[in-house]
Structure formats: structure tokens, C-alpha cells
Design a protein around this motif. Structure first.
Motif, PDB file in Angstrom:
ATOM      1  N   VAL A  96       0.877  -1.168   0.000  1.00 32.52           N
ATOM      2  CA  VAL A  96       0.000   0.000   0.000  1.00 32.52           C
ATOM      3  C   VAL A  96       0.916   1.221   0.000  1.00 32.52           C
ATOM      4  O   VAL A  96       1.702   1.410   0.934  1.00 32.52           O
ATOM      5  N   ILE A 136       0.090   2.438   9.118  1.00 33.18           N
ATOM      6  CA  ILE A 136      -0.959   1.488   9.474  1.00 33.18           C
ATOM      7  C   ILE A 136      -1.544   1.893  10.819  1.00 33.18           C
ATOM      8  O   ILE A 136      -0.818   2.034  11.809  1.00 33.18           O
ATOM      9  N   ALA A 142       2.789  -1.266   4.149  1.00 31.20           N
ATOM     10  CA  ALA A 142       2.242   0.073   3.902  1.00 31.20           C
ATOM     11  C   ALA A 142       3.144   1.132   4.523  1.00 31.20           C
ATOM     12  O   ALA A 142       3.984   0.833   5.377  1.00 31.20           O
ATOM     13  N   SER A 189      -1.620   5.026   3.173  1.00 30.41           N
ATOM     14  CA  SER A 189      -2.033   4.599   4.502  1.00 30.41           C
ATOM     15  C   SER A 189      -3.036   3.449   4.456  1.00 30.41           C
ATOM     16  O   SER A 189      -3.681   3.197   3.453  1.00 30.41           O
ATOM     17  N   MET A 190      -3.138   2.823   5.615  1.00 28.41           N
ATOM     18  CA  MET A 190      -4.066   1.726   5.793  1.00 28.41           C
ATOM     19  C   MET A 190      -4.768   1.925   7.125  1.00 28.41           C
ATOM     20  O   MET A 190      -4.125   2.199   8.136  1.00 28.41           O
TER      21      MET A 190
END
Length: 172
Positions: A49, A70, A67, A52-53
Motif C-alpha cells: 500500500v 498502518i 504500507a 495509509s491503511m
């Protein structure tokens, strides 16, 4: 559910997984952002990713993701296999365990480079618990012991025939 890189496009899209129960999801390609909401008894395996997650309201799951950022809210009894450039954030969680990202699929290394993720900037175990501001270790998360960790390769799931790199094992 299995989505190879060709189905995910050039990595500039955002994806949301929500209201899932008893499912396995493979997202074998890059994406700009990934949001996971209200999942239970699921296994989520994601390619890099770029941004952001956000993960909210997950229970009894296994989530593997790389990512830049997170954030995990309201996770219960869930294992997270992470590669992350900034400190992972947990809040209102219990029984969370973290381990390093251990996934492989064709093109993953290129996707990681394109997302600016490398082994040298991985803070997977530097978790900040915003719900635990004491000097002692948070009781809400721990590092998953090496002997209990899993490694995953998408080859068998996606029907690919390429061999994974040494040390990779198929899903259990």
C-alpha cells in the motif's frame, strides 16, 4: 477472493474490504490505500500500500500488509504481519500480535520498490498503543513468536506456476 496485480491496476486506486466473515482475500498487487472495516474470522493478504491503511473492528483474523502507515482500531485476537515505514498505531485493541510481513507473489519485489518500502525502513515491531500511555509494556499487543508465524505465497492460490523464493512456504 483473489485479485492479481493486473486486476488492481497501476496502484493508484483505493480499496475497501468491509463486512466480511469467514473469507480469505488475496490482493496481489500495489494500491494507494486500503481500508478494512468489520471483518471476522478472515485472512487478508495484501500487496504493498503506497499510502495509509486503516483497520477497524476486526476479530479473530490474520492480516498481512505492507504500507507506509498502518492504524489499527478495535482489533481483537488478530495477528498482523506487517511491513511499515512508520510506527504502527493500535488503539482500543486486545490480543493483537505482530510479526514481519512474509508474503510472496510474482512482482512483489518490484511493487515494494515502487511503493518506497524496503527492509531497511521496516518498523513492524515498533507499535504505539494510543490506549496505553504508561511506561510499562502494553498488555494489548505482543510480538508473535517466530515458531508460530506463517509465511505465504500466492502461487497455489492464484494458479501461478512460478516457484517462490527460498524460504517461502505455501499457505497453511
Amino acid at each position: 477472493l483473489c485479485r492479481p496485480a493486473a486486476d488492481l491496476g497501476d496502484g493508484d486506486a483505493e480499496y475497501m474490504l468491509e463486512d466480511l466473515k469467514d473469507m480469505t482475500v488475496w490482493l496481489c498487487g500495489p494500491m494507494r490505500a486500503l481500508f478494512i472495516h468489520r471483518i471476522q474470522n478472515c485472512q487478508i493478504y495484501s500487496g504493498p500500500v503506497k499510502g495509509s491503511m486503516l483497520i477497524e473492528d476486526v476479530r479473530n483474523c490474520s492480516v498481512m500488509v505492507a504500507a507506509h502507515q498502518i492504524r489499527i482500531h478495535a482489533a481483537i485476537e488478530t495477528d498482523f504481519y506487517l511491513q511499515v515505514r512508520s510506527n504502527p498505531i493500535v488503539e482500543h485493541c486486545s490480543g493483537v500480535r505482530v510479526a514481519p510481513y512474509e508474503m510472496y507473489y510474482t512482482g512483489l519485489q518490484r511493487h515494494r520498490r515502487e511503493a518506497g518500502l524496503s527492509d531497511s525502513n521496516d518498523l513492524w515491531q515498533q507499535v504505539h498503543d494510543f490506549g496505553w500511555l504508561r511506561a510499562t509494556a502494553s498488555p494489548n499487543w505482543s510480538v508473535l513468536p517466530a515458531g508460530k508465524r506463517k509465511s505465504f505465497t500466492a502461487m497455489q492460490v492464484a494458479g501461478q506456476t512460478e516457484e517462490p523464493p527460498p524460504g517461502s512456504t505455501p499457505p497453511r
